[in-house]
Design an enzyme around this catalytic site. Structure first.
Site, PDB file in Angstrom:
ATOM      1  CG  ASP A  21      22.874  60.800  18.038  1.00 47.83           C
ATOM      2  OD1 ASP A  21      23.402  59.884  17.383  1.00 47.83           O
ATOM      3  OD2 ASP A  21      23.536  61.657  18.640  1.00 47.83           O
ATOM      4  CG  ASP A  25      22.935  64.342  23.309  1.00 51.42           C
ATOM      5  OD1 ASP A  25      22.328  65.325  22.839  1.00 51.42           O
ATOM      6  OD2 ASP A  25      24.124  64.122  23.089  1.00 51.42           O
TER       7      ASP A  25
END
Length: 606
Positions: A143, A163
């Site tokens: 991502d 993240d």
């Protein structure tokens, strides 16, 4: 306890006590939870605490994904990767403690007018180092996007990858952390490799290389490479043509045609990136000191002359500056659209109102009912079925306008807000030329559909006419945030905002087969309307330029009793069937009289 109790944002949120940490303020939120700035009491240092949404904490799959991010971060220790400090569990949720990064994200850096190709390559090398390290430790990110790259100001603007919520372990021994199912797509569409969109489970580290190629192209040109796109050197003058082949190889549809490793990509980028050195400066010779002194004298004289010129220019522009007033501090689009814009004016637009026992509907633009809108800030024109914010007048200073449907009886559990919107830049006029001269290039126009409640409480879906990412912005009490989606196409777009009975708010662009989800859902919880302070009303807004909103529709519906199903799609109004005249049946045909049967042969006469 209702789910509203754990997600209520109509009052100050009392965080769950986390032993050893003091939560100070909310700094962000997303689909899985919240991120707070906090203090680690044992060391007195600032950290970031990520709390899993209490509703999601009840779902074993989400908890496993949260634990997976902690495991991914714990396996990594690198200057270009955000470090994990701690993790744990409270009575109602889970938490993850990470180092706090004081600085902007790559998304903010990409939009900076000061960003140069050399600075972009420096950033890219640091990002690649963090990703290459993660790959060598058996972790792929899956991502990578500008929002997940932060720059540590205290470390001299060092890039850090964060993240790892969608990370996947390459080592089969860690397969317990791999939550992605086969043929399931996960990630952010604009930065996702083609194979990852089809089967995220089997996407390998070359999917990260594709994402790095998208980021590199965006750093160099300011745009995301979608569809057929120009090479970087043609999209923006001044970019080294050697970067064209590097970007093209990263973005190959077939993974076999891309770089096999990030190290290979870095090897080709390194000769083009600026060289950074940590060697101490060497002492100057006598001749060099004389040259430096002479240059300083020339510099001082030049600066004095320039100062006189600038002061003269400021005197000429002083009157214009005084008339224009002070520049307001930059505001988020939703905050600007819901701020104090002066007294409301009332405009009426034809439309339709339906207030049944279960469903309530308002449609603007066509119908027998007059709809009132409260207009604030910029004026609004009614053009057929559309609300139009026209270009600003030459002596005007209001760049923000808002129109709120003056219909308050719209209570319900399920909601659907939709409209066709268009944002155009202002036409060239003496006023716009003067603003460009004084303030530089004018900001891009922005148009939004919104749900607004009491002062300062709103959810806004914002589109920029320049093709920038669609933006979902919310401010509901102390919980505030922004979520960026895919880039908006230019021209008129159809936007939708829906809330289901569970309080999950989703946004969409397009209609029919072209309808696409924008970003992740926003968890509001049941009785979500209470979080607006008062029953939310449909609204539209415009910042800069010309904005056109057509086909505005807002529907609400009470959720059915538990045990029955209901969807947001049921709010879409259906045409009322028109009764057709029934033809009278034709009279039955008269039957001819029956004939007597002929006498049988050999019968006796009576």
């Amino acid at each position: 306890m209702s789910s509203l109790d754990t997600t209520a944002i109509s009052r100050p949120r009392i965080p769950d006590p986390i032993s050893g940490y003091r939560l100070e303020n909310l700094v962000g939120m997303g689909g899985m939870g919240e991120v707070h700035k906090a203090v680690q009491l044992s060391l007195g240092r600032t950290v970031a605490v990520k709390l899993l949404n209490p509703e999601l904490a009840k779902d074993a799959a989400f908890v496993a994904r949260f634990e997976k991010e902690a495991a991914a971060l714990a396996a990594l220790s690198h200057p270009n990767v955000v470090a994990i400090v701690d993790k744990g569990k409270t009575d109602s949720t889970y938490y993850l403690v990470m180092e706090f990064i004081e600085g902007p994200s790559l998304r903010e850096q990409v939009r900076s007018p000061l960003l140069t190709p050399k600075e972009s390559l420096r950033m890219m090398m640091e990002i690649c180092r963090g990703v290459e390290y993660a790959h060598n430790r058996g972790v792929i990110h899956r991502d990578l996007k500008p929002e997940n790259i932060l720059f540590d100001q205290q470390a001299g603007g060092l890039a850090k990858v964060t993240d790892f919520g969608l990370a996947s372990f390459l080592d089969d021994a860690n397969s317990r952390f791999n939550l992605t199912s086969t043929h399931v797509s996960m990630g952010t569409l604009s930065y996702m490799a083609p194979e990852q969109r089809v089967d995220a489970k089997n996407a390998d580290k070359r999917a990260d290389i594709f994402s790095l190629g998208v980021i590199l192209y965006e750093l160099l040109t300011g745009e995301v490479p979608l569809g057929t796109f120009d090479p970087p050197s043609k999209a923006k003058p001044g970019i080294d043509e050697r970067l064209d082949n590097i970007v093209a190889r990263c973005l190959k549809p077939d993974p076999e045609d891309r770089y096999a490793t990030v190290a290979e990509l870095m090897a080709e980028l390194e000769p083009l990136a600026p060289v950074l050195t940590s060697q101490p400066p060497q002492p100057l010779t006598r001749v060099q000191r004389i040259k430096v002194g002479a240059r300083q004298v020339v510099r001082v004289v030049t600066q004095a002359v320039l100062t006189v010129i600038v002061l003269a220019a400021l005197g000429v522009l002083g009157v214009a500056w005084h008339r224009s007033g002070e520049k307001p501090a930059p505001m988020m689009p939703g905050a600007a659209l819901t701020s104090e814009l002066g007294a409301d004016a009332v405009r009426t637009l034809p439309g339709r109102l339906a207030k049944g026992t279960e469903r309530r509907l308002l449609e603007a633009g066509e119908g027998p009912d007059p709809l009132s809108f409260l207009i604030a800030g910029r004026p609004v024109n009614i053009e057929g079925k559309a609300l139009v914010f026209p270009p600003m007048e030459i002596d005007g200073h209001r760049h923000v306008g808002r129109a709120v449907a003056d219909v308050v009886e719209m209570e319900g559990d399920i909601a659907l807000l939709k409209a066709d919107v268009l944002a155009d830049g202002p036409p060239p006029t003496p006023y716009t030329r003067l603003r460009t001269l004084l303030d530089g290039p004018l900001p891009d126009p922005q148009v939004a559909i919104m749900l607004v409640g009491s002062t300062g409480r709103y959810v806004a879906l914002v589109q920029e006419g320049s093709g920038a990412p669609l933006r979902l912005e919310w401010a509901l009490g102390e919980r505030r945030g922004t979520m960026l989606g895919q880039d908006s196409p230019k021209g008129t777009v159809h936007l939708e905002m829906e809330v289901d009975a569970e309080g999950m708010l989703r946004t969409f662009i397009g209609t029919g087969k072209d309808r696409r989800v924008i970003g992740e859902p926003l968890v509001l919880g049941r009785e979500w309307q209470k979080q607006f302070g008062e029953v939310p009303r449909a609204a539209v807004g415009c910042i800069e330029g010309t904005c056109r909103v057509e086909g505005l529709s807002y529907s609400v519906k009470q959720a059915p009793p538990s045990g029955t199903s209901s969807t947001v799609a049921e709010l879409t109004p259906r045409p009322t069937p028109v009764a057709k005249p029934v033809a009278k049946p034709a009279p039955p045909a008269k039957k001819p009289p029956a004939k007597a049967p002929p006498p049988s042969k050999g019968g006796k006469k009576k």
